[in-house]
Enzyme design. Structure first.
Site, PDB file in Angstrom:
ATOM      1  CG  ASP A 363      42.147  34.062  41.894  1.00  0.00           C
ATOM      2  OD1 ASP A 363      43.217  33.620  41.472  1.00  0.00           O
ATOM      3  OD2 ASP A 363      41.047  33.524  41.678  1.00  0.00           O
ATOM      4  CB  THR A 365      40.748  32.115  36.964  1.00  0.00           C
ATOM      5  OG1 THR A 365      41.971  32.069  36.235  1.00  0.00           O
ATOM      6  CG2 THR A 365      39.678  31.370  36.198  1.00  0.00           C
TER       7      THR A 365
END
Length: 668
Positions: A363, A365
């Site tokens: 992922d 962020t």
């Protein structure tokens, strides 16, 4: 007593675990006592045994000496052999014959036959072999139990991290000394410089550097101030702090870690199941080979003493100690080491398969990036100002804002040690920005659209539309400068990606962010690919698509909105969870929010599995060679293993397995 919060938890909430440990320690002491009593009994048994006297050419005889030998041997058989005889009965009740069955049969055969020779049955006794066999078995079990207990010592060390007392703040800053166990949620406590933090909480006053090395493995002290969380057991630096207690007893981070690691240690993995099945099979093989050995040698030689000795040796040498310990010792050590280094293993089966991973999906962020804005650039647009002037004005105007952009600007100002000015008449302009008086000058921080509406010329500014969020600092309707901010890529992410790719693992990124930002981060890190603008619910489908192509996939996310993808992946790794260790869908939780730990967990998982295979190979290969030798297949060339030598070799294999498990290190 050194009873701390965690040990209080232990006593109050984990009676079974406490009783189990106390029972385990009592058993160790019992084996130790039986071992020393058996040594005391074995010496006269050896001296009175005719075979030993013959071998070493000495003679000790006196009236009824054989009866004295019988009484000494009976004592050692009952007292020294008691744990094995009761273990044998227990295994029979459970219909699960194992190592206790083998030992009990071996010593019973030796005792009964030798006793018969004392009372007239033809043949030579081997009481001395009975005694040495029991002695070595007691020593082997003692070493084994000490090893198992030692493997969980790291958890005991974690539990000792909590101090006994805390400084409770009552009323108007009245400080009172209280027991840590009496702290309640939302109590306010004082932590002086150099003290251990007594409970999980949030800083409400003060700032300091916190040493969390003993909890997370992170060597560098972490700078913390108001609104930052602190973990009980970590050490305060040179600042004084006031903390609002948020985690006590079972809610405390260390309590969760200890519970999780104990659960991981006790849960069975596929490797352990394999070892247990092999041990059960070995028991049946040993019993079968033992009976066949007795019958065959009785038929060939007609010497019942020799035949019984062969059968006893087969049963002794085949005891699956090493096999039974092959995986539990490695698992216990790996989970304890991991916990000390901020790598929390929830699913051992997934962890053991870490070496099979060929694709890692990150992922963006909060995983590859810090999840917070940082200043990328400051562009001066007015010749009467410089970068620091613009930063000071912007930080002063933003100082009371909780917006992520404001935090990024204030952090940059603090890093550059810039003193803030005076702010008055602060106001938010909905959808456009903020405004107010900074040092008596009318100042605004505006969006690009809002600046355009003011007819301010932006032709000298080439905007990087890909990854920065730009704010425009305007004073008295004149554009002073532009500050570009972005979610900063973690420095550790660069090495993490490089190290994983060096292992032949593809590194991909899934993000809900726009194409421009995703491409920028992917290019900067040198990723093997990315997919942008992905909705949280669609991340799982992306993982599934990779698996359908034959990839073994690890997913690394924040453990909250990435939950379905973490569950879908072959290994789900939650990162950035901090003190929230209850990321239910993750197989592994990385406390430090450090992408480098992803590479560490992959390599450590592979090293752990390798140790298990080494131990299983040693235990099974050893038995494959030892059982035929014990049965006497090489008797024709004069090679024979006695029951006592068989016991020594069996114990040696156990020690080798234990030492091999101890050699497991994080940087294997």
């Amino acid at each position: 007593s050194k009873g701390d919060l965690m040990s209080n938890n232990h006593e109050n909430h984990n009676h079974d675990e406490h009783d189990h440990n106390a029972h385990h320690r009592a058993m160790i002491e019992d084996f130790k006592k039986r071992f020393f009593v058996s040594i005391f009994l074995t010496i006269p048994i050896l001296l009175l045994s005719p075979m030993i006297q013959q071998w070493f050419n000495f003679s000790i005889t006196f009236p009824f000496d054989q009866y004295v030998l019988f009484l000494l041997s009976t004592t050692i058989f009952i007292y020294g052999g008691w744990p094995f005889l009761t273990g044998f009965i227990s295994e029979l009740k459970q219909k699960q014959p194992g190592m206790m069955t083998l030992i009990a049969l071996a010593i019973s055969v030796a005792f009964i036959y030798s006793s018969m020779t004392v009372f007239g049955f033809p043949g030579d006794d081997f009481f001395w072999e009975l005694a040495t066999l029991i002695l070595i078995m007691l020593l082997g079990h003692y070493i084994e139990m000490k090893s198992v207990l030692g493997a969980s010592r790291a958890l005991d060390e974690l539990a000792k991290l909590m101090p006994d007392e805390a400084h409770l703040i009552e009323g108007k800053d009245q400080v009172k000394e209280v027991k840590v166990s009496s702290l309640k949620k939302d109590d306010r406590i004082l932590i002086k410089a150099g003290e251990k933090i007594p409970a999980d909480g949030v800083i409400v006053k003060g700032e300091s550097s916190i040493n969390e090395a003993m909890i997370t493995g992170e060597a560098t002290p972490v700078e913390k101030s108001v609104d930052d969380t602190v973990i009980g057991g970590s050490i305060n630096g040179d600042g004084s702090l006031q903390v609002l207690v948020k985690g006590t007893e079972d809610e405390a981070y260390l309590s969760k870690v200890i519970t999780m690691v104990k659960s991981a240690q006790s849960a069975k993995s596929k490797s352990q199941d394999l070892a247990n099945k092999a041990a059960a099979i070995l028991t049946y093989i040993a019993l079968s080979v033992g009976v066949v050995t007795l019958l065959v040698w009785s038929f060939i030689s007609g010497d019942i003493t020799f035949s019984i000795a062969r059968m006893a040796t087969v049963m002794v040498i085949a005891c699956p100690h090493a096999l039974g310990l092959a995986t539990p010792l490695v698992v216990a050590r790996s989970t304890a080491i991991s916990a000390q280094n901020g790598l929390l293993i929830r699913n051992k089966t997934a962890f053991e398969k870490a070496g099979d991973i060929d694709t890692i999906v990150f992922d963006k962020t909060g995983t590859l990036t810090e999840g917070r804005f940082g200043v990328d650039f400051i562009k001066v647009m007015d010749k009467t100002s410089n970068e620091n002037d613009i930063l000071k004005i912007a930080a002063t105007l933003e100082k009371d804002s909780e917006h992520p952009i404001a935090k990024g600007i204030l952090k940059e100002a603090k890093t550059k040690d810039i003193a803030l000015g005076k702010l008055s008449k602060f106001k938010t302009i909905k959808g456009k920005g903020i405004q107010g008086n900074v040092d008596q000058q009318w100042t605004e921080i505006l969006s690009k659209k809002a600046v355009s509406e003011k007819d301010i010329d932006l032709k000298d500014f080439q905007e990087d539309a890909h990854h920065t969020t730009n704010i425009f600092v305007v004073q008295n309707d004149k554009l002073l400068g532009i500050i570009g901010l972005s979610d900063q890529i973690r420095q550790s992410a660069f090495d993490a990606v490089k190290n994983l790719q060096a292992r032949g693992i593809k590194c991909l990124m899934l993000t809900g962010d726009n194409q421009g930002t995703a491409k920028y981060v992917s290019d900067k890190l040198g990723l093997d690919g990315y997919t942008a603008e992905v909705l949280p619910q669609d991340k799982q489908k992306n993982i599934e698509a990779l698996q359908k192509k034959g990839h073994i996939v690890a997913m690394t996310g924040d453990g909250i909105n990435d939950a379905p993808a973490l569950a879908q992946a072959n290994m789900g790794i939650a990162i950035g969870s901090g003190t929230d260790v209850a990321a239910e869908t993750a197989d592994i939780i990385l406390v430090n929010s450090n992408p480098l730990d992803v590479e560490t967990i992959i390599s450590f998982g592979a090293a752990t599995h390798k140790k298990m295979i080494q131990n299983l190979f040693w235990a099974t290969a050893y038995n494959a060679v030892a059982i035929p030798l014990a049965a006497g297949v090489l008797y024709g060339i004069g090679f024979l293993i006695s029951p006592a030598v068989g016991a020594i070799f069996m114990s040696l294999s156990t020690v080798i397995v234990a030492i091999n498990a101890k050699l497991l290190k994080l940087n294997n």
